[in-house]
Design an enzyme around this catalytic site. Structure first.
Site, PDB file in Angstrom:
ATOM      1  CG  HIS A   8      -1.801  -1.207   1.272  1.00 41.81           C
ATOM      2  ND1 HIS A   8      -2.990  -1.285   0.581  1.00 41.81           N
ATOM      3  CD2 HIS A   8      -1.650  -2.401   1.899  1.00 41.81           C
ATOM      4  CE1 HIS A   8      -3.541  -2.464   0.796  1.00 41.81           C
ATOM      5  NE2 HIS A   8      -2.743  -3.169   1.593  1.00 41.81           N
ATOM      6  NE  ARG A  24      22.232  -8.409  11.219  1.00 41.62           N
ATOM      7  CZ  ARG A  24      23.268  -9.133  11.638  1.00 41.62           C
ATOM      8  NH1 ARG A  24      24.177  -9.536  10.790  1.00 41.62           N
ATOM      9  NH2 ARG A  24      23.389  -9.454  12.904  1.00 41.62           N
TER      10      ARG A  24
END
Length: 197
Positions: A113, A178
């Site tokens: 969105h 990560r």
């Protein structure tokens, strides 16, 4: 351009469009049918999966419950395994390679969105494809965000939120995910040693 064409091309689109709403409803009905089919009825379950997905390789196994938005934007290679309670918001293409293992309660979200409240409040959204390579293990509770590519031979640690691309041959964990470890392709090494020996 139709709202569906806008959705698939990555442009802002109106998800309340009647055609899109009807396609989502049809997909949800297939999900409900799949989730209600006895686990032992493997043939019926696989038939429903093949009806739901755009394409599916050999030897798929998807535990209950599965939820998708459209289904026709999902492609998976051979040996595709999905554990319980996974969600695939496939407004854009979601592609899985071969030998992908997905733990319970994972989500793959191509839909997003806008940050601008006026656009968001107008009911517009966007979608970006997700691509997962070969020989990938997605840990429990992982969420993969719009536009992400995960390379080959990757492990995503449980509970991670993957919002950026993850290269091949590594372990990635965290929120945001990560890389914490590089993998050396143990199978390739074993084959190489066998040839040398």
């Amino acid at each position: 351009m139709t709202e569906k064409e806008k959705m698939i091309s990555g442009e802002l689109y109106d998800s309340s469009d009647p055609r899109l709403a009807a396609e989502r409803e049809a997909a949800k009905e297939l999900c409900e049918k799949y989730n209600a089919t006895p686990r032992a009825d493997c043939a019926a379950r696989e038939k429903l999966l093949r009806e739901l997905f755009d394409s599916l390789g050999e030897n798929p196994f998807v535990e209950k419950n599965i939820w998708v938005d459209y289904g026709y934007n999902i492609r998976a290679g051979k040996n595709f395994y999905v554990n319980h309670d996974s969600v695939f918001l496939d407004s854009a293409r979601i592609t899985f390679g071969d030998n992908v293992f997905i733990a319970p309660q994972c989500g793959f979200y191509t839909a997003g969105h806008p940050l601008e409240r006026e656009i968001r409040s107008a009911g517009l959204e966007f979608a970006k494809p997700i691509t997962v390579g070969n020989d990938v293990w997605i840990g429990g509770g992982v969420k993969v965000m719009p536009g992400v590519t995960i390379g080959d031979n990757v492990v995503i640690g449980g509970g991670s939120v993957v919002e950026k691309d993850i290269p091949s041959d590594c372990v990635a964990v965290g929120n945001p995910a990560r890389v914490i470890k590089r993998l050396r392709g143990a199978l390739s090494e074993a084959k190489g040693k066998a040839k040398d020996g």
